[in-house]
Design an enzyme around this catalytic site. Structure first.
Site: not given
Ligand SMILES: *[C@@H]1O[C@H](CO)[C@@H](O)[C@H](O)[C@H]1NC(C)=O
Ligand SMILES: *[C@@H]1O[C@H](CO)[C@@H](O)[C@H](O)[C@H]1NC(C)=O
Ligand SMILES: *[C@@H]1O[C@H](CO)[C@@H](O)[C@H](O)[C@H]1NC(C)=O
Ligand SMILES: *[C@@H]1O[C@H](CO)[C@@H](O)[C@H](O)[C@H]1NC(C)=O
Ligand SMILES: *[C@@H]1O[C@H](CO)[C@@H](O)[C@H](O)[C@H]1NC(C)=O
Ligand SMILES: *[C@@H]1O[C@H](CO)[C@@H](O)[C@H](O)[C@H]1NC(C)=O
Ligand SMILES: *[C@@H]1O[C@H](CO)[C@@H](O)[C@H](O)[C@H]1NC(C)=O
Ligand SMILES: *[C@@H]1O[C@H](CO)[C@@H](O)[C@H](O)[C@H]1NC(C)=O
Length: 621
Positions: A324-327, A330-331, A346, A444
């Site tokens: 879904l995404g890399k933040g 982490g991924t 996550k 965050d």
């Protein structure tokens, strides 16, 4: 108004309670009563079966139980007769990775809708059920790693929807039935005591599917033109086929190689969704070291109270997953478990804490319950792997909704929804700030950490991770647009810096612009700076998202939100409002959904006037 709403809510809760499937509930309680379970099962007789019981899933109108998943619940005993068999609407039964022994009770034949059956890794013994044809819908059967003996009943050939049959690691003997089921994609009968020849219909499977039996030396795997996925090709006219063969021997060779690779790489998935299950292998499973896999049996996901999901780490690793995404931390993956449940996983990296500290933080995060806070469902800690499990929210993150797919065919995020996001997010954060004796910090806040579910409810997620992280290299670019200027180390976020980040979010909702934007000359412009400059210099409504211009009579509300947003992003932390006050301020813009605008808004003030007031207040700092 509020009273009506409360009555409505109570009514809904009441309905939910009485809509419980009473007979299924009794059957489940009987099951629990007659089998040992050392992991506590939160099946509270006075709470809702469908909404709170671990491992239980109901159909849409909550009239029947359709799935029971109790993997790795330390169940010990045999399946009590006349319990599960009363769940006559059940489609998924997963009792794998327990210590259940004895025969499969014959009364399970009553479960006509049974589709997914997972009983692997138990101590079942005796013969397999003689008549499989009673389960007409059976699609996935995994009975591997038990002590079943006797032969494989020929009735299994009647299961026309079967996609997966795993009977490996048992003591089955006798001949293998001619399982000519075209839908069958995964088969593993290895490590049994099967004899005789391999039926023609099964020769399309790799020999490892039948290894460790008393079978005659396996024939080489047939060429893939009898693979189900290649079946279509036999309908191609002969000249065409000839052309293909002559023209593209090399291509065919490559295709065979790819098919073989595919066959091997799907062996881990058991969910019968081939396309996606390959993806997971490439995502979640990748990076989990061998050591972690061997730890799977010993370490468990830790679930929080009130979570009615039941799966173990192995499920997560095997589920089909999508990145879904890399933040920053982490991924994030979307993982589809077995047949129906979807969760978000996550995978944390750059963690700088030991097990104890991690667990303490997780317990604290997991105990936060608020209608606008995404509940942490479970977590996992090992040396090499730290996972967090959340619900999946269908509409995705505010960031994706706001900034994704601009242009044609896009449905704009309307003003009411943006107001609702602002109010709900403020309430969620205010609640977070009351936790741990008023010391808890989100750390965050950003549009990509706030989610909308299918009903449009808003959830603040990714709470309290910043404090667990290793020091980050100075410009954590992605976060930069949200980070308060006084915060140099993201682990040292404060309530005031959360307020700053929330202010950026408000500006984002108003402008439709990201927290940082790149100009034509590759210069990074922070949203806050940009809004300040526009407001100061032009006093116009140019800051607002063009998508909002179509809604009539919302200028005042937008200006009010702009004022709140700008108050949140002032440079000096002490001058920022407190979250609880912000909730009130945002709520006063308009009570979305319940309130009547004309009751609340003050008489018309001129927009330029209002904006110039902000201008001067900004200039003062
Ligand atoms: C079951 O739920 C009721 C009401 O929700 C609660 O009062 C009770 O303490 C719960 N019992 C257990 C054993 O958790
Ligand atoms: C299951 O229960 C029996 C007796 O109650 C006990 O002896 C056995 O060790 C248990 N098995 C497991 C795997 O816990
Ligand atoms: C089995 O599934 C069918 C189709 O979904 C449904 O109509 C039927 O009511 C189900 N049977 C039971 C006993 O729930
Ligand atoms: C299966 O195992 C049981 C004992 O566990 C034994 O009594 C029975 O004869 C076995 N059946 C076959 C077909 O081997
Ligand atoms: C398959 O099902 C039919 C009808 O349900 C039954 O007559 C037949 O015996 C079954 N075949 C096997 C091999 O059990
Ligand atoms: C069978 O057991 C072996 C050894 O315990 C294990 O490595 C293998 O994965 C098992 N096979 C299946 C299909 O579960
Ligand atoms: C397999 O069958 C042979 C002969 O019947 C027997 O000696 C052996 O113990 C069996 N092995 C297993 C694992 O059941
Ligand atoms: C079947 O399981 C065995 C382990 O028991 C494994 O080695 C083999 O690769 C598996 N084969 C397939 C086709 O899944």
């Amino acid at each position: 108004m509020n009273l009506l709403f409360a009555i409505f809510l109570l009514g809904t809760i009441f309905l939910l309670t009485i809509a419980d499937p009473v007979e299924d509930k009794e059957a489940l309680l009987d099951f629990r009563r007659h089998i040992q379970h050392s992991r506590s099962l939160n099946w509270n007789e006075s709470s809702s079966v469908c909404n709170t019981w671990t491992g239980v899933t109901c159909n849409e109108d909550q009239s029947r139980v359709i799935a029971l998943r109790l993997p790795a619940m330390a169940l010990n005993g045999s399946i009590p007769p006349n319990t599960i068999s009363r769940l006559s609407a059940i489609e998924t039964l997963s009792l794998r990775s327990n210590s259940i022994y004895g025969f499969i009770p014959s009364d399970l034949s009553k479960l006509q809708n049974l589709t997914y059956l997972y009983l692997e890794f138990n101590r079942f013994s005796g013969p397999l059920p003689l008549d499989f044809s009673v389960w007409k819908k059976l699609t996935v059967v995994d009975l591997s790693n038990n002590f079943f003996n006797g032969s494989i009943p020929s009735s299994i050939t009647n299961l026309t929807r079967l996609t997966t049959l795993i009977l490996a690691n048992n003591s089955l003997s006798g001949d293998i039935p001619d399982l000519n089921v075209p839908s069958l994609q995964q088969l593993n009968l290895s490590n049994n005591n099967l004899t005789g020849s391999v039926p023609h219909s099964l020769q399309r499977f790799p020999s490892s599917a039948l290894s460790e039996n008393a079978l005659p030396p396996a024939l080489p795997v047939q060429p893939p033109n009898i693979q189900p996925s290649m079946r279509k090709h036999s309908r191609i006219s002969e000249p065409t086929l000839l052309g293909i063969i002559l023209g593209g021997c090399v291509l065919v060779f490559v295709a065979i190689a790819i098919l073989i690779i595919c066959c091997y790489s799907t062996k881990g998935g058991r969910d019968g969704r081939p396309a996606k299950s390959q993806k997971i292998e490439k995502s979640l499973k990748k990076g989990v070291s061998e050591r972690t896999e061997s730890q799977v049996k010993n370490s468990r996901l830790v679930f929080f109270e009130g979570c009615n999901l039941a799966f173990d780490l192995e499920d997560l690793l095997r589920a089909s997953a999508e990145v879904l995404g890399k933040g920053t931390f982490g991924t994030t993956y979307k993982a589809a478990l077995e047949d129906a449940t979807t969760v978000v996983v996550k995978r944390l990296k750059e963690l700088n804490v030991g097990k104890r500290e991690f667990e303490q933080q997780m317990e604290m995060v997991g105990s936060i319950r608020h209608e606008n806070v995404a509940p942490l469902r479970a977590y996992y800690y090992s040396k090499d792997e730290k996972l967090m499990v959340y619900d999946y929210y269908h509409q995705g993150s505010i960031s994706a909704i706001l900034h994704g797919r601009r242009g044609e065919g896009r449905t704009a995020l309307d003003w009411d929804t943006r107001l609702r996001i602002a109010i709900s997010t403020a309430r969620g954060i205010a609640h977070i700030h009351t936790e741990n004796g008023g010391k808890f910090v989100h750390g965050d806040i950003r549009a990509s950490n706030i989610f909308l579910n299918s009903q449009g409810n808003v959830y603040v997620s990714d709470i309290g991770l910043a404090t667990l992280m290793s020091p980050m290299p100075p410009p954590v670019v992605r976060a930069a647009g949200y980070r308060a200027p006084e915060v140099t180390d993201i682990r040292k976020a404060t309530h005031a810096s959360d307020v700053y980040s929330f202010g950026v979010l408000l500006l984002e909702l108003l402008t439709g612009k990201s927290s940082t934007n790149t100009t034509g000359s590759d210069e990074v412009v922070h949203l806050v700076r940009w809004v300040n400059s526009v407001v100061r210099e032009e006093w116009t409504a140019e800051v607002f998202d063009v998508e909002l211009l179509r809604y009539p009579n919302i200028e005042e509300e937008m200006v009010e939100m702009l004022q709140i947003g700008m108050a949140c992003v002032v440079r000096i932390p002490e001058q920022r409002p407190k979250m609880l006050d912000i909730v009130k301020m945002v709520e006063e813009i308009r009570q979305v959904g319940t309130g009547n605008k004309s009751e609340i808004s003050s008489p018309t003030t001129s927009t330029p006037q209002a904006i110039s007031e902000i201008g001067s207040s900004v200039a003062a700092h």
